[in-house]
Motif scaffolding. Sequence first.
Motif, PDB file in Angstrom:
ATOM      1  N   GLU A   1       9.499   2.236  -1.879  1.00  0.00           N
ATOM      2  CA  GLU A   1      10.107   3.283  -0.986  1.00  0.00           C
ATOM      3  C   GLU A   1       9.001   4.050  -0.067  1.00  0.00           C
ATOM      4  O   GLU A   1       9.348   4.630   0.886  1.00  0.00           O
ATOM      5  N   LYS A   2       7.797   3.643  -0.569  1.00  0.00           N
ATOM      6  CA  LYS A   2       6.898   4.571  -0.028  1.00  0.00           C
ATOM      7  C   LYS A   2       5.656   3.474   0.632  1.00  0.00           C
ATOM      8  O   LYS A   2       4.650   3.670   0.912  1.00  0.00           O
ATOM      9  N   ASP A   3       6.255   2.372   0.895  1.00  0.00           N
ATOM     10  CA  ASP A   3       5.266   1.317   1.483  1.00  0.00           C
ATOM     11  C   ASP A   3       4.873   1.777   2.831  1.00  0.00           C
ATOM     12  O   ASP A   3       5.558   2.036   3.663  1.00  0.00           O
ATOM     13  N   ALA A   4       3.345   1.604   3.010  1.00  0.00           N
ATOM     14  CA  ALA A   4       2.778   1.892   4.329  1.00  0.00           C
ATOM     15  C   ALA A   4       2.761   1.043   5.361  1.00  0.00           C
ATOM     16  O   ALA A   4       2.896  -0.386   4.973  1.00  0.00           O
ATOM     17  N   GLY A   5       3.167   1.125   6.624  1.00  0.00           N
ATOM     18  CA  GLY A   5       3.059   0.262   7.502  1.00  0.00           C
ATOM     19  C   GLY A   5       2.111   0.717   8.789  1.00  0.00           C
ATOM     20  O   GLY A   5       1.430   1.921   8.702  1.00  0.00           O
ATOM     21  N   VAL A   6       1.790  -0.043   9.842  1.00  0.00           N
ATOM     22  CA  VAL A   6       1.123   0.354  10.986  1.00  0.00           C
ATOM     23  C   VAL A   6       1.447  -0.380  12.155  1.00  0.00           C
ATOM     24  O   VAL A   6       2.147  -1.491  12.150  1.00  0.00           O
ATOM     25  N   ILE A   7       1.185   0.285  13.258  1.00  0.00           N
ATOM     26  CA  ILE A   7       1.517  -0.162  14.709  1.00  0.00           C
ATOM     27  C   ILE A   7       0.037  -0.202  15.266  1.00  0.00           C
ATOM     28  O   ILE A   7      -0.442   1.047  15.642  1.00  0.00           O
TER      29      ILE A   7
ATOM     30  N   VAL B   1       0.900  -1.124  -0.197  1.00  0.00           N
ATOM     31  CA  VAL B   1       0.032   0.018   0.129  1.00  0.00           C
ATOM     32  C   VAL B   1       0.875   1.223  -0.061  1.00  0.00           C
ATOM     33  O   VAL B   1       1.774   1.281   0.881  1.00  0.00           O
ATOM     34  N   CYS B   2       0.680   2.328  -0.823  1.00  0.00           N
ATOM     35  CA  CYS B   2       1.371   3.550  -0.945  1.00  0.00           C
ATOM     36  C   CYS B   2       1.085   4.442   0.451  1.00  0.00           C
ATOM     37  O   CYS B   2      -0.355   4.443   0.614  1.00  0.00           O
ATOM     38  N   ASP B   3       1.942   5.061   0.812  1.00  0.00           N
ATOM     39  CA  ASP B   3       1.789   6.140   1.710  1.00  0.00           C
ATOM     40  C   ASP B   3       1.169   7.354   1.588  1.00  0.00           C
ATOM     41  O   ASP B   3       0.848   8.145   2.357  1.00  0.00           O
ATOM     42  N   ASP B   4       0.819   7.559   0.318  1.00  0.00           N
ATOM     43  CA  ASP B   4       0.288   8.822  -0.290  1.00  0.00           C
ATOM     44  C   ASP B   4      -1.160   8.978   0.756  1.00  0.00           C
ATOM     45  O   ASP B   4      -1.947   8.131   0.120  1.00  0.00           O
ATOM     46  N   GLY B   5      -1.248  10.006   1.191  1.00  0.00           N
ATOM     47  CA  GLY B   5      -2.554   9.902   1.968  1.00  0.00           C
ATOM     48  C   GLY B   5      -2.682   9.087   3.351  1.00  0.00           C
ATOM     49  O   GLY B   5      -3.634   9.070   3.862  1.00  0.00           O
ATOM     50  N   TRP B   6      -1.824   8.303   3.514  1.00  0.00           N
ATOM     51  CA  TRP B   6      -1.825   7.124   4.564  1.00  0.00           C
ATOM     52  C   TRP B   6      -1.897   8.107   5.901  1.00  0.00           C
ATOM     53  O   TRP B   6      -0.847   8.667   6.270  1.00  0.00           O
ATOM     54  N   ASP B   7      -2.926   7.902   6.530  1.00  0.00           N
ATOM     55  CA  ASP B   7      -2.934   8.436   7.948  1.00  0.00           C
ATOM     56  C   ASP B   7      -3.628   7.502   9.076  1.00  0.00           C
ATOM     57  O   ASP B   7      -3.848   6.325   9.005  1.00  0.00           O
ATOM     58  N   LEU B   8      -3.886   8.104  10.497  1.00  0.00           N
ATOM     59  CA  LEU B   8      -4.482   7.039  11.448  1.00  0.00           C
ATOM     60  C   LEU B   8      -5.755   6.536  11.088  1.00  0.00           C
ATOM     61  O   LEU B   8      -6.028   5.483  11.538  1.00  0.00           O
TER      62      LEU B   8
ATOM     63  N   TRP C   1      -7.638  -0.038  -7.435  1.00  0.00           N
ATOM     64  CA  TRP C   1      -6.613  -1.163  -7.236  1.00  0.00           C
ATOM     65  C   TRP C   1      -5.625  -1.168  -8.592  1.00  0.00           C
ATOM     66  O   TRP C   1      -6.109  -1.062  -9.808  1.00  0.00           O
ATOM     67  N   GLY C   2      -4.184  -1.253  -8.363  1.00  0.00           N
ATOM     68  CA  GLY C   2      -3.216  -1.326  -9.366  1.00  0.00           C
ATOM     69  C   GLY C   2      -3.240   0.115 -10.255  1.00  0.00           C
ATOM     70  O   GLY C   2      -2.472   0.028 -11.247  1.00  0.00           O
ATOM     71  N   ARG C   3      -3.586   1.260  -9.772  1.00  0.00           N
ATOM     72  CA  ARG C   3      -3.516   2.213 -10.749  1.00  0.00           C
ATOM     73  C   ARG C   3      -2.528   3.408  -9.976  1.00  0.00           C
ATOM     74  O   ARG C   3      -2.436   4.571 -10.668  1.00  0.00           O
ATOM     75  N   GLY C   4      -1.783   3.199  -8.937  1.00  0.00           N
ATOM     76  CA  GLY C   4      -0.981   4.287  -8.523  1.00  0.00           C
ATOM     77  C   GLY C   4       0.402   4.122  -9.097  1.00  0.00           C
ATOM     78  O   GLY C   4       0.731   3.080  -9.802  1.00  0.00           O
ATOM     79  N   SER C   5       1.250   4.875  -8.600  1.00  0.00           N
ATOM     80  CA  SER C   5       2.660   5.334  -9.239  1.00  0.00           C
ATOM     81  C   SER C   5       3.454   5.286  -8.448  1.00  0.00           C
ATOM     82  O   SER C   5       4.713   5.801  -8.589  1.00  0.00           O
ATOM     83  N   CYS C   6       3.329   4.723  -6.947  1.00  0.00           N
ATOM     84  CA  CYS C   6       4.359   4.627  -5.951  1.00  0.00           C
ATOM     85  C   CYS C   6       5.388   3.583  -6.191  1.00  0.00           C
ATOM     86  O   CYS C   6       5.135   2.696  -6.698  1.00  0.00           O
TER      87      CYS C   6
END
Length: 218
Positions: free
Chosen positions: A96-102, A28-35, A88-93
């Motif tokens: 290096e911008k992979d999203a993560g979570v804790i 998942v790309c971290d563009d716009g990734w938030d809590l 789905w499958g339309r991003g350009s990331c």
Amino acid sequence: MASLRLINGHDSCSGRVEVLYNGIWGTVCDDGWDLTDAAAVCREMGCWDVIEAKSAAHFGQGSGPVWISDLQCSDTDSRLRDCKSSGWGRGSCGHEKDAGVICKDNVRLVSSTNPCYGRVEVLRAGQWGTVCDDGWDASDAAVVCKQLGCGTVLEVKSAAYFGMGSGKVWMNNVNCFGNEPTLMSCSYNATPNICGHEKDAGIICGSVKVMLRVEVKC
């Protein structure tokens, strides 16, 4: 239909977010990734509240496609695939911008000395309670050991071996296959207080050395 997993975290409730789409795992790309987005992942994984939304491949770079970006989850979305996105499958990331979570674990082991053995307690409705030993077996215990990053199950304990807890008995007749990511992902009877605390379930996880120390202490 997409599936979800967390990779390279310290337990099953943290890591790089990966989704299965068209039979292929991707990130998942971290563009716009938030809590709010991260919280949807925590809910889907059967974990408790979100602690942090991680970006910039905090848990390492994944491989395969970057399946989704610009997620816009709501507070009511219980699955990542329910959230709005750019598609789905339309991003350009890149990875290096992979999203993560804790996420916060909703299970703990209570004892006097070691976080990898003790009475099993779960958090529901903001209150810690226990698990009844009716049907409690090695498959159930294995899920808890894995969830807490404590290795394999060494012993399954019943009859309040680690002492009686307090509050609600939140789960009984737990039925795990052993491959679930969290204890709350297993089937169980959620009606509280069918059992008394004299039947609180416990486990010992880790290595043979841990087991030997526990037996000598007892």
